[in-house]
Structure formats: structure tokens, C-alpha cells
Design a protein around this motif. Structure first.
Motif, short mmCIF file in Angstrom:
data_model
loop_
_atom_site.label_atom_id
_atom_site.label_comp_id
_atom_site.label_asym_id
_atom_site.label_seq_id
_atom_site.Cartn_x
_atom_site.Cartn_y
_atom_site.Cartn_z
N ARG A 1 6.13 14.30 17.33
CA ARG A 1 4.71 14.01 17.44
C ARG A 1 4.46 12.50 17.49
NH1 ARG A 1 1.29 18.30 13.71
NH2 ARG A 1 2.48 20.16 14.24
N ARG A 2 5.22 11.77 16.71
CA ARG A 2 5.06 10.31 16.72
C ARG A 2 5.55 9.72 18.03
NH1 ARG A 2 8.36 8.30 12.17
NH2 ARG A 2 7.24 6.31 12.22
N ASP A 3 6.57 10.34 18.65
CA ASP A 3 7.07 9.85 19.93
C ASP A 3 5.95 9.80 20.96
OD1 ASP A 3 9.60 9.56 18.92
OD2 ASP A 3 10.35 11.45 19.74
N ALA A 4 5.14 10.84 21.00
CA ALA A 4 4.04 10.90 21.97
C ALA A 4 3.02 9.79 21.69
CB ALA A 4 3.36 12.27 21.90
N GLN B 1 0.83 -1.21 0.00
CA GLN B 1 0.00 0.00 0.00
C GLN B 1 0.87 1.26 0.00
OE1 GLN B 1 -2.93 0.04 3.11
NE2 GLN B 1 -3.57 2.14 2.70
N VAL B 2 1.94 1.23 0.78
CA VAL B 2 2.86 2.39 0.81
C VAL B 2 3.51 2.56 -0.55
CG1 VAL B 2 4.97 3.31 1.83
CG2 VAL B 2 3.28 2.17 3.28
N SER B 3 3.95 1.45 -1.13
CA SER B 3 4.60 1.51 -2.44
C SER B 3 3.63 2.01 -3.52
CB SER B 3 5.14 0.13 -2.82
OG SER B 3 5.74 0.16 -4.10
N GLU B 4 2.40 1.51 -3.48
CA GLU B 4 1.41 1.94 -4.47
C GLU B 4 1.12 3.43 -4.35
OE1 GLU B 4 -1.96 -0.53 -3.86
OE2 GLU B 4 -1.02 -2.33 -4.72
N THR B 5 1.02 3.91 -3.11
CA THR B 5 0.76 5.33 -2.90
C THR B 5 1.96 6.15 -3.37
OG1 THR B 5 -0.61 4.85 -0.96
CG2 THR B 5 0.23 7.10 -1.18
N GLY B 6 3.15 5.71 -3.03
CA GLY B 6 4.35 6.44 -3.43
C GLY B 6 4.53 6.52 -4.93
N ARG B 7 4.05 5.52 -5.63
CA ARG B 7 4.18 5.49 -7.09
C ARG B 7 2.97 6.07 -7.80
NH1 ARG B 7 8.25 1.94 -9.06
NH2 ARG B 7 9.47 1.01 -7.38
N LEU C 1 4.44 10.42 6.01
CA LEU C 1 5.31 10.56 4.85
C LEU C 1 4.90 11.77 4.00
CD1 LEU C 1 5.58 6.81 3.79
CD2 LEU C 1 7.40 8.21 4.77
N GLU C 2 3.60 11.97 3.88
CA GLU C 2 3.10 13.11 3.10
C GLU C 2 3.49 14.44 3.74
OE1 GLU C 2 0.89 13.27 0.06
OE2 GLU C 2 2.20 11.53 -0.06
N SER C 3 3.76 14.44 5.05
CA SER C 3 4.09 15.68 5.75
C SER C 3 5.55 16.10 5.55
CB SER C 3 3.83 15.52 7.25
OG SER C 3 4.86 14.76 7.89
N ILE C 4 6.37 15.21 5.01
CA ILE C 4 7.78 15.55 4.79
C ILE C 4 7.86 16.67 3.75
CG2 ILE C 4 10.01 14.69 3.96
CD1 ILE C 4 9.13 11.90 4.88
N PRO C 5 8.47 17.78 4.07
CA PRO C 5 8.53 18.89 3.11
C PRO C 5 9.32 18.53 1.86
CG PRO C 5 9.07 19.64 5.34
CD PRO C 5 9.08 18.14 5.37
N GLY D 1 2.13 -3.50 15.76
CA GLY D 1 2.66 -2.25 15.22
C GLY D 1 2.16 -1.06 16.03
N MET D 2 2.99 -0.03 16.14
CA MET D 2 2.58 1.17 16.87
C MET D 2 1.97 2.22 15.95
SD MET D 2 5.39 1.70 19.90
CE MET D 2 6.85 1.78 18.86
N GLU D 3 1.87 1.89 14.67
CA GLU D 3 1.23 2.78 13.71
C GLU D 3 0.48 1.94 12.69
OE1 GLU D 3 3.78 6.72 12.74
OE2 GLU D 3 4.78 4.84 12.26
N THR D 4 -0.55 2.53 12.13
CA THR D 4 -1.23 1.89 11.00
C THR D 4 -0.55 2.36 9.70
OG1 THR D 4 -2.81 3.70 10.69
CG2 THR D 4 -3.41 1.96 12.26
N ILE D 5 -0.80 1.64 8.63
CA ILE D 5 -0.25 2.03 7.33
C ILE D 5 -0.76 3.41 6.94
CG2 ILE D 5 -0.23 1.52 4.87
CD1 ILE D 5 1.58 -0.28 6.48
N ALA D 6 -2.04 3.66 7.20
CA ALA D 6 -2.61 4.97 6.85
C ALA D 6 -1.91 6.08 7.62
CB ALA D 6 -4.10 4.97 7.16
N GLU D 7 -1.60 5.84 8.89
CA GLU D 7 -0.89 6.84 9.68
C GLU D 7 0.51 7.06 9.16
OE1 GLU D 7 -2.91 6.39 14.11
OE2 GLU D 7 -1.38 4.95 13.47
#
Length: 210
Positions: free
Chosen positions: A165-168, A1-7, A111-115, A100-106
Motif C-alpha cells: 500500500r505504501r508503494d502505491a 514524535q515517533v519515540s514518544e508515541t511508541g513509549r 506502525l500501528e497496523s503491524i499485527p 519525505g514521501m510520508e508524514t510522521i503521522a502517516e
């Protein structure tokens, strides 16, 4: 899913290829792909499966291009191991439950927030990458966490949202397991500096194991 979104970049979204000059793209290709040509092939220096740098710059999301080209560069230098995967497989082989401590959607949202500008700058500084990995390796072998963080401040992913933010969030999601006990938590080294005092603030005793 991450790869598909990235591409699958959104139509009309900015492309890295448009933010870099031809000279910068050529330099990035040299750094990522390494030696090419007849003599490189004869001497066994040419990679058999070089990445298509221009494809990633023009046809993928900026974070996909960053991770793909950076990891390809690291692989060319022998850095092809994954602590994450090793821990994952080891835990499953031992019959442990893995959460996992995160979902794929999260993760995709982060990743989208990276400038994009940070990725552009990192690619423009590709001639410094050799120095980055050498300094990081020296700090790692010394067990110098602060030194490792000092060698990676240029990384596009070293942002407040990606780290702090992810640390919290990580803290809240690991707490029930830590309180129950008999668990292990794996995070990237970039999270340790902030997570350790957060854990202490939550009432846990933190000490370094040798």
C-alpha cells in the motif's frame, strides 16, 4: 514524535510481556543482550549499556519493542550503520532539497497496523536471528534482491499494508520529481520488488545501474 508515541501505549492495550512465557522472555534477553556475568565482563564480552528487554515488552507499543530490541541486537553484532541517515546528511551537505514521501503521522499509522501476533512470533523465534542476518548479508553482498527478500519474510513489518500500500503512495509522491528529473529516490529494499514494475507501468524506463 515517533519515540514518544511508541513509549506511550494506550491504557488497557495488549502488552507483549503477557503474550510470552517467562522462558521465552529469558531466551529473548539472552539473544538481545548477549553474554553476562563475571567472565563475560573480564573477557570484554558484556555490553556496557544493555537494553531493558522487560521494559520494552511491558511499557511500550509492540512495534516500538520490535524495532528497539531488534536494532539493539543488530548493534551488538556490529550492524550500527544507517543508510537512511547517511543519505540524509550527504544530501544536506551537498545543498540538496530533501523531501519525505510520508508524514510522521502517516508513519505512525502504518506502525500501528503491524499485527502484534507477528511481533510475538518473531520474538519467539529469536534463536534463529543469527541465521537471518547471515543469510541476508550473503544475499546483499551478491546483489541478490530476491534472496534478501527471502531472508526477511519472517519480519513483522513484511505485511501488505506496510509494503504494497505504501508503494502505491510512494509512486504518486515521487512521480512529479521523476518527471522533472535530476533527483534521487531512496527506499528500503523491501519496496523494490513491487515498486519497479509500478514505475514501469507508470511509463518510466527502469534499468539496473552497476
Amino acid at each position: 514524535q515517533v519515540s514518544e508515541t511508541g513509549r506511550s501505549p494506550e491504557s488497557g492495550s495488549p502488552r507483549l510481556i503477557d503474550a510470552l512465557t517467562e522462558e521465552e522472555v529469558l531466551r529473548l534477553e539472552r539473544v538481545v543482550i548477549g553474554p553476562r556475568g563475571l567472565w563475560s565482563r573480564l573477557l570484554g564480552l558484556q555490553r556496557p549499556d544493555p537494553p531493558d528487554v522487560r521494559f520494552f515488552l511491558s511499557e511500550t507499543r509492540h512495534w516500538m519493542a520490535f524495532f528497539s530490541l531488534w536494532t539493539s541486537y543488530l548493534k551488538r553484532h556490529g550492524w550500527d550503520q544507517s543508510v537512511d541517515l547517511e543519505a540524509w546528511h550527504l544530501a544536506h551537505d551537498m545543498g540538496k532539497a530533501v523531501v519525505g514521501m510520508e508524514t510522521i503521522a502517516e508513519q505512525i499509522e502504518i506502525l500501528e497496523s503491524i499485527p502484534l501476533s507477528r511481533v510475538v512470533r518473531f520474538f519467539r523465534l529469536c534463536d534463529r536471528w543469527d541465521g537471518y542476518i547471515k543469510r541476508n548479508e550473503r544475499a546483499y553482498l551478491k546483489g541478490d534482491l530476491n534472496g534478501m527478500m527471502g531472508t526477511s519474510t519472517e519480519f513483522p513489518t513484511r505485511t501488505e499494508r506496510v509494503i504494497h500500500r505504501r508503494d502505491a503512495i510512494f509512486l504518486e509522491r515521487m512521480k512529479p520529481f521523476l518527471e522533472t528529473g535530476r533527483c534521487a529516490v531512496f527506499v528500503g529494499t523491501a519496496h523494490l520488488l513491487n515498486l519497479l514494475p509500478l514505475l514501469e507501468g507508470a511509463g518510466f524506463t527502469v534499468r539496473r545501474s552497476r
